[in-house]
Each structure stands twice: as C-alpha cells, then as structure tokens.
Write a protein that holds these residues in place. Structure first.
Motif, PDB file in Angstrom:
ATOM      1  N   HIS A 137       0.975  -1.231   0.236  1.00  0.00           N
ATOM      2  CA  HIS A 137       0.014   0.021  -0.086  1.00  0.00           C
ATOM      3  C   HIS A 137       0.985   1.180   0.064  1.00  0.00           C
ATOM      4  CE1 HIS A 137      -3.193  -2.609   0.827  1.00  0.00           C
ATOM      5  NE2 HIS A 137      -2.641  -3.128   1.895  1.00  0.00           N
ATOM      6  N   GLY A 138       0.724   2.171  -0.914  1.00  0.00           N
ATOM      7  CA  GLY A 138       1.561   3.279  -1.202  1.00  0.00           C
ATOM      8  C   GLY A 138       1.099   4.459  -1.941  1.00  0.00           C
ATOM      9  N   GLN A 139       2.038   4.963  -2.516  1.00  0.00           N
ATOM     10  CA  GLN A 139       1.774   6.063  -3.466  1.00  0.00           C
ATOM     11  C   GLN A 139       2.761   6.437  -4.462  1.00  0.00           C
ATOM     12  OE1 GLN A 139       1.976   6.759  -0.106  1.00  0.00           O
ATOM     13  NE2 GLN A 139       4.153   7.849  -0.023  1.00  0.00           N
ATOM     14  N   VAL A 140       2.565   6.968  -5.588  1.00  0.00           N
ATOM     15  CA  VAL A 140       3.503   7.281  -6.630  1.00  0.00           C
ATOM     16  C   VAL A 140       3.115   8.866  -6.968  1.00  0.00           C
ATOM     17  CG1 VAL A 140       4.131   7.168  -8.838  1.00  0.00           C
ATOM     18  CG2 VAL A 140       3.327   4.927  -7.631  1.00  0.00           C
ATOM     19  N   ALA A 141       4.175   9.708  -7.096  1.00  0.00           N
ATOM     20  CA  ALA A 141       3.934  10.963  -7.440  1.00  0.00           C
ATOM     21  C   ALA A 141       5.250  11.230  -8.587  1.00  0.00           C
ATOM     22  CB  ALA A 141       4.121  11.938  -6.252  1.00  0.00           C
ATOM     23  N   VAL A 142       4.545  12.086  -9.767  1.00  0.00           N
ATOM     24  CA  VAL A 142       5.490  12.360 -10.779  1.00  0.00           C
ATOM     25  C   VAL A 142       5.641  13.967 -11.098  1.00  0.00           C
ATOM     26  CG1 VAL A 142       6.203  12.014 -13.122  1.00  0.00           C
ATOM     27  CG2 VAL A 142       5.107  10.441 -11.814  1.00  0.00           C
ATOM     28  N   SER A 143       6.841  14.514 -10.683  1.00  0.00           N
ATOM     29  CA  SER A 143       7.055  15.989 -11.203  1.00  0.00           C
ATOM     30  C   SER A 143       8.318  16.170 -11.617  1.00  0.00           C
ATOM     31  CB  SER A 143       7.081  16.673  -9.734  1.00  0.00           C
ATOM     32  OG  SER A 143       7.298  18.044  -9.804  1.00  0.00           O
ATOM     33  N   ALA A 144       8.276  17.038 -13.010  1.00  0.00           N
ATOM     34  CA  ALA A 144       9.289  17.470 -14.007  1.00  0.00           C
ATOM     35  C   ALA A 144      10.300  16.064 -14.032  1.00  0.00           C
ATOM     36  CB  ALA A 144      10.183  18.391 -13.246  1.00  0.00           C
ATOM     37  N   GLY A 145       9.820  14.724 -14.183  1.00  0.00           N
ATOM     38  CA  GLY A 145      10.609  13.788 -14.595  1.00  0.00           C
ATOM     39  C   GLY A 145      11.165  12.914 -13.307  1.00  0.00           C
ATOM     40  N   ARG A 146      10.790  13.328 -12.181  1.00  0.00           N
ATOM     41  CA  ARG A 146      11.253  12.644 -10.943  1.00  0.00           C
ATOM     42  C   ARG A 146       9.998  11.948 -10.424  1.00  0.00           C
ATOM     43  NH1 ARG A 146      14.131  14.487  -5.485  1.00  0.00           N
ATOM     44  NH2 ARG A 146      12.989  12.848  -4.191  1.00  0.00           N
ATOM     45  N   VAL A 147      10.246  10.759 -10.076  1.00  0.00           N
ATOM     46  CA  VAL A 147       9.227   9.724  -9.867  1.00  0.00           C
ATOM     47  C   VAL A 147       9.387   9.309  -8.402  1.00  0.00           C
ATOM     48  CG1 VAL A 147       7.860   7.766 -10.019  1.00  0.00           C
ATOM     49  CG2 VAL A 147       8.896   9.074 -12.066  1.00  0.00           C
ATOM     50  N   ASP A 148       8.423   9.310  -7.628  1.00  0.00           N
ATOM     51  CA  ASP A 148       8.642   9.157  -6.073  1.00  0.00           C
ATOM     52  C   ASP A 148       7.590   8.152  -5.725  1.00  0.00           C
ATOM     53  OD1 ASP A 148      10.932  10.840  -5.206  1.00  0.00           O
ATOM     54  OD2 ASP A 148       9.215  12.514  -5.315  1.00  0.00           O
ATOM     55  N   VAL A 149       8.064   6.811  -5.361  1.00  0.00           N
ATOM     56  CA  VAL A 149       7.226   5.614  -4.918  1.00  0.00           C
ATOM     57  C   VAL A 149       7.515   5.447  -3.549  1.00  0.00           C
ATOM     58  CG1 VAL A 149       6.834   3.322  -5.418  1.00  0.00           C
ATOM     59  CG2 VAL A 149       7.455   4.833  -7.249  1.00  0.00           C
ATOM     60  N   GLY A 150       6.612   5.470  -2.769  1.00  0.00           N
ATOM     61  CA  GLY A 150       6.687   4.805  -1.565  1.00  0.00           C
ATOM     62  C   GLY A 150       5.716   3.773  -1.060  1.00  0.00           C
ATOM     63  N   PHE A 151       6.177   2.851  -0.134  1.00  0.00           N
ATOM     64  CA  PHE A 151       4.937   1.746   0.110  1.00  0.00           C
ATOM     65  C   PHE A 151       5.438   1.225   1.221  1.00  0.00           C
ATOM     66  CE2 PHE A 151       8.206  -0.342  -2.375  1.00  0.00           C
ATOM     67  CZ  PHE A 151       8.409  -1.480  -2.103  1.00  0.00           C
TER      68      PHE A 151
END
Length: 165
Positions: free
Chosen positions: A46-60
């Motif tokens: 269970h987590g989240q994904v965010a993309v901003s200006a080519g940077r992808v942050d995945v946390g779970f």
C-alpha cells in the motif's frame, strides 16, 4: 548349562526378531508420500506514486495478511520509461535493469507490516506520464493465493499529484 544355552538362544531369536521388525519399518515409511501443502502468506503493498518534472517518487509499506510469517520478500518496481538517474537507493534496494529496481521487505510476521520503503528516480526524457508496476518476485517460498493486492500498475501524470495504490 543347557538351560543357559536355550535361554541365550531364545533371547537371541527374540532380539533378531526385533531387529527384523525395526528394519522393515523404514521401508514402509519410504512408500509413496503425498506432498505437503506449501505454507501460505498474503503479501500486500500500500503506497503512493507522484511524478514531477521527470522525478518519480514511490513509497509503500509491505504487509502480510498471513497465515504464515515471511522471512523476507523481494518487490520489483518497474517504470515504463528508462531510469536516467537514481539519487540514492535505500539500503535494501538495488537497481536491476534500466527500468527496474528490486527491494527487500525484511521479515514480515503473519498479520503484520514491514517498514516503509521509498524510492526516487529521475526518468530519461521527462515523459508526461509514467506507469509504475509493483509486484512480488520472491516470497521466501510461501504461496500467495491472493496476488491482486501485491501486484499494482499505477499510471501517474507528470503533475505532482499523488496516486495511491
């Protein structure tokens, strides 16, 4: 003296009989065996994904709904675009291919959770959207009969919005 010899032979015969009976035991036990069912665990992420200006942050957060504990598991994170730069992976993660990172969950008790895992990457070419696939590639020999909660495919737009799974 005659009594001793008869008793001695009698006990010897009894002893031999016991050896023969015990010797036959394993042959019976070595017959056809039914396979033991594999231990089961129900891994979930269970987590989240965010993309901003080519940077992808995945946390779970990895979770095990049980019934068996898992000594360790490996989670695969796969991006639809090649990863250009990884600023720093957590200690339990390693880059496996141009689009793939593998992470260890650590021990997951039955009906328990593991520690949060966070991975940030920079994608090549700054795409306007990216698909992140999350799935289990190894689960310590445990069978997961409910893989729906441990396999995710998240389409995230490059807007900075957070997408939950």
């Amino acid at each position: 003296m005659l009594v001793r010899r008869v008793l001695g032979r009698g006990f010897g015969a009894v002893g031999l009989g016991v050896v023969v009976v015990l010797g036959a035991g394993p042959a019976v036990a070595d017959g056809p065996r039914l396979p033991l069912p594999a231990p089961e665990a129900d891994l979930a992420y269970h987590g989240q994904v965010a993309v901003s200006a080519g940077r992808v942050d995945v946390g779970f957060i990895p979770q095990n709904h049980g019934p068996s504990a898992v000594g360790d598991a490996t989670v695969r994170l796969r991006w639809s675009a090649p990863v250009a730069f990884v600023p720093g992976l957590p200690q339990q993660c390693v880059r496996a291919e141009a689009r793939t990172v593998l992470c260890r969950t650590g021990a997951l008790p039955a009906d328990g959770t593991g520690g949060r895992i966070g991975v940030s990457v920079w994608l090549a070419g700054v795409p306007s959207e990216v698909t992140v696939r999350i799935d289990t590639v190894w689960s310590d020999g445990k069978v997961d009969r409910n893989p729906q909660n441990s396999r995710h495919q998240v389409l995230a737009l490059d807007t900075g919005d957070v997408y939950y799974f």
